[in-house]
Design an enzyme around this catalytic site. Sequence first.
Site, PDB file in Angstrom:
ATOM      1  N   ARG A   1       0.882  -1.184   0.000  1.00 35.62           N
ATOM      2  CA  ARG A   1       0.000   0.000   0.000  1.00 35.62           C
ATOM      3  C   ARG A   1       0.908   1.219   0.000  1.00 35.62           C
ATOM      4  O   ARG A   1       1.724   1.391   0.909  1.00 35.62           O
ATOM      5  CB  ARG A   1      -0.918   0.020   1.223  1.00 35.62           C
ATOM      6  CG  ARG A   1      -1.623   1.363   1.368  1.00 35.62           C
ATOM      7  CD  ARG A   1      -2.732   1.391   2.375  1.00 35.62           C
ATOM      8  NE  ARG A   1      -3.921   0.727   1.868  1.00 35.62           N
ATOM      9  CZ  ARG A   1      -5.149   0.894   2.361  1.00 35.62           C
ATOM     10  NH1 ARG A   1      -5.344   1.700   3.394  1.00 35.62           N
ATOM     11  NH2 ARG A   1      -6.177   0.261   1.842  1.00 35.62           N
TER      12      ARG A   1
ATOM     13  N   GLN B   1     -10.285  -3.840  -3.277  1.00 36.35           N
ATOM     14  CA  GLN B   1     -11.552  -3.314  -2.769  1.00 36.35           C
ATOM     15  C   GLN B   1     -12.700  -3.665  -3.721  1.00 36.35           C
ATOM     16  O   GLN B   1     -13.794  -4.038  -3.289  1.00 36.35           O
ATOM     17  CB  GLN B   1     -11.452  -1.788  -2.618  1.00 36.35           C
ATOM     18  CG  GLN B   1     -12.727  -1.144  -2.132  1.00 36.35           C
ATOM     19  CD  GLN B   1     -13.059  -1.508  -0.692  1.00 36.35           C
ATOM     20  OE1 GLN B   1     -12.223  -1.389   0.186  1.00 36.35           O
ATOM     21  NE2 GLN B   1     -14.273  -1.977  -0.452  1.00 36.35           N
TER      22      GLN B   1
ATOM     23  N   ASP C   1     -17.266   7.636  -1.551  1.00 35.18           N
ATOM     24  CA  ASP C   1     -16.023   7.453  -0.787  1.00 35.18           C
ATOM     25  C   ASP C   1     -15.703   8.805  -0.169  1.00 35.18           C
ATOM     26  O   ASP C   1     -16.344   9.826  -0.482  1.00 35.18           O
ATOM     27  CB  ASP C   1     -14.911   6.981  -1.752  1.00 35.18           C
ATOM     28  CG  ASP C   1     -13.610   6.609  -1.031  1.00 35.18           C
ATOM     29  OD1 ASP C   1     -13.618   6.473   0.208  1.00 35.18           O
ATOM     30  OD2 ASP C   1     -12.576   6.482  -1.721  1.00 35.18           O
TER      31      ASP C   1
ATOM     32  N   ARG D   1     -13.939  -8.137   2.248  1.00 34.69           N
ATOM     33  CA  ARG D   1     -12.520  -7.946   1.914  1.00 34.69           C
ATOM     34  C   ARG D   1     -11.742  -9.243   2.185  1.00 34.69           C
ATOM     35  O   ARG D   1     -10.852  -9.603   1.420  1.00 34.69           O
ATOM     36  CB  ARG D   1     -11.914  -6.783   2.725  1.00 34.69           C
ATOM     37  CG  ARG D   1     -12.447  -5.407   2.385  1.00 34.69           C
ATOM     38  CD  ARG D   1     -12.109  -4.969   0.968  1.00 34.69           C
ATOM     39  NE  ARG D   1     -10.680  -4.977   0.703  1.00 34.69           N
ATOM     40  CZ  ARG D   1      -9.821  -4.014   1.067  1.00 34.69           C
ATOM     41  NH1 ARG D   1     -10.268  -2.932   1.694  1.00 34.69           N
ATOM     42  NH2 ARG D   1      -8.530  -4.105   0.767  1.00 34.69           N
TER      43      ARG D   1
ATOM     44  N   CYS E   1     -16.376   2.058   0.710  1.00 32.08           N
ATOM     45  CA  CYS E   1     -15.236   1.184   1.048  1.00 32.08           C
ATOM     46  C   CYS E   1     -14.785   1.354   2.496  1.00 32.08           C
ATOM     47  O   CYS E   1     -14.120   0.491   3.039  1.00 32.08           O
ATOM     48  CB  CYS E   1     -14.086   1.432   0.085  1.00 32.08           C
ATOM     49  SG  CYS E   1     -13.366   3.081   0.211  1.00 32.08           S
TER      50      CYS E   1
ATOM     51  N   HIS F   1      -7.443   0.854  -6.480  1.00 35.54           N
ATOM     52  CA  HIS F   1      -7.650   0.020  -5.279  1.00 35.54           C
ATOM     53  C   HIS F   1      -8.373  -1.264  -5.716  1.00 35.54           C
ATOM     54  O   HIS F   1      -9.530  -1.483  -5.382  1.00 35.54           O
ATOM     55  CB  HIS F   1      -8.492   0.820  -4.271  1.00 35.54           C
ATOM     56  CG  HIS F   1      -8.485   0.264  -2.881  1.00 35.54           C
ATOM     57  ND1 HIS F   1      -7.712  -0.815  -2.492  1.00 35.54           N
ATOM     58  CD2 HIS F   1      -9.179   0.637  -1.770  1.00 35.54           C
ATOM     59  CE1 HIS F   1      -7.924  -1.060  -1.209  1.00 35.54           C
ATOM     60  NE2 HIS F   1      -8.806  -0.203  -0.753  1.00 35.54           N
TER      61      HIS F   1
HETATM   62  N1   CP Z   1     -11.271   0.181   2.459  1.00 40.06           N
HETATM   63  C1   CP Z   1     -10.002   0.118   2.855  1.00 40.06           C
HETATM   64  O1   CP Z   1      -9.083  -0.119   2.076  1.00 40.06           O
HETATM   65  O2   CP Z   1      -9.828   0.296   4.205  1.00 40.06           O
HETATM   66  P1   CP Z   1      -8.448   0.499   4.960  1.00 40.06           P
HETATM   67  O3   CP Z   1      -7.888   1.816   4.548  1.00 40.06           O
HETATM   68  O4   CP Z   1      -8.826   0.470   6.419  1.00 40.06           O
HETATM   69  O5   CP Z   1      -7.530  -0.636   4.600  1.00 40.06           O
HETATM   70  N1  NVA Z   2      -9.945   6.922  -1.554  1.00 41.32           N
HETATM   71  C1  NVA Z   2      -9.551   6.518  -0.229  1.00 41.32           C
HETATM   72  C2  NVA Z   2      -9.783   5.064  -0.022  1.00 41.32           C
HETATM   73  C3  NVA Z   2      -9.456   4.562   1.352  1.00 41.32           C
HETATM   74  C4  NVA Z   2      -9.640   3.090   1.507  1.00 41.32           C
HETATM   75  C5  NVA Z   2      -8.084   6.868  -0.019  1.00 41.32           C
HETATM   76  O1  NVA Z   2      -7.280   6.666  -0.929  1.00 41.32           O
HETATM   77  O2  NVA Z   2      -7.754   7.360   1.068  1.00 41.32           O
END
Ligand code: CP
Ligand code: NVA
Length: 307
Positions: free
Chosen positions: A107, A137, A225, A292, A264, A134
């Site tokens: 990540r 997700q 989101d 997930r 998400c 992502h």
């Molecule tokens: N939806 C998602 O990716 O959550 P986190 O940021 O908690 O991993």
């Molecule tokens: N769009 C958000 C998703 C978090 C899971 C971000 O990138 O922070």
Amino acid sequence: MRHFLDLTDASGDAIAAMINNAQDRKAARAGWPKGKADADAPLAGHVLGMIFEKNSTRTRVSFDMAMRQLGGSALILDSGTSQLGRGESIADTARVLSRMVDAIMLRTDDHEKATEMARHATVPVINGLTDRSHPCQIVADLLTVIEHGKTLPGLELAWLGDGNNVLHSILEAAGLMKFNVRIGTPKGYEPEAEFIDLARKGGALVTLTNDAREAVAGADIVVTDTWVSMGQEHVDEKLSAMAPFQVSEELMSAARPDAKFLHCLPAHVGEEVTEEVFEGDRSVVFDEAENRIHAQKSVLLWCFGKL
Ligand code: CP
Ligand code: NVA
């Protein structure tokens, strides 16, 4: 060897197989303790290394639990406490980790770091979120949509708010799985054009509007989101531009009566969604969060050539 940096690394058939497998495995272990391995323990002895350069709750816990349920295990490298945080290159990190673990999940901010990791790794690399996309997700989201009685081809999905990384992966999925996306954003917050083109080339109908109600009209699924993604600054101008795109009961009433609401998470209730919708009957956000785990088990099995 299969990397999963974006949904287009897999085919529509592969994604359908992932969803089927996730449904079967989820049903087979209903009521079991969450850390007990599935009967066939297909990844026994395998270890996933997870690198987090950004915060996470769901991705972190669901990958760990997914590996346990597949009979393997996972370990975490926080950028702040690993040598990556002190400037060791992605290339060297990829080569070292490839000697020590069986797959890598990353990540990070810059998507290029994930592609660089994949270029140098000799084990599968999985995108656990970048600023661009992502994909994991969205496998969970598609599983959730199907569990709630929808079929993907021809599905009308409305996205409201920021044209961000999550929307990019939805657009990739739309092209692969043949569903339609109605995007309602303020001017200047549209998703990147390449993802719209990709969805359309795959046969999805994609519409863009600056009118939230028009985006939601007749939708089967309504998704939003956060308005401020990780790494972005809170800018008042953006938040005011987003205000008309808040998912409210009033807006949901324009969708189909059986429409579901997805997010998400983490959510900012009172910003992108009202409490009434978030806590209401049409919200399936906690099924989505649980999924997930189930979805990622399939992603992992696909990466290891077991699907
Ligand atoms: N939806 C998602 O990716 O959550 P986190 O940021 O908690 O991993
Ligand atoms: N769009 C958000 C998703 C978090 C899971 C971000 O990138 O922070």
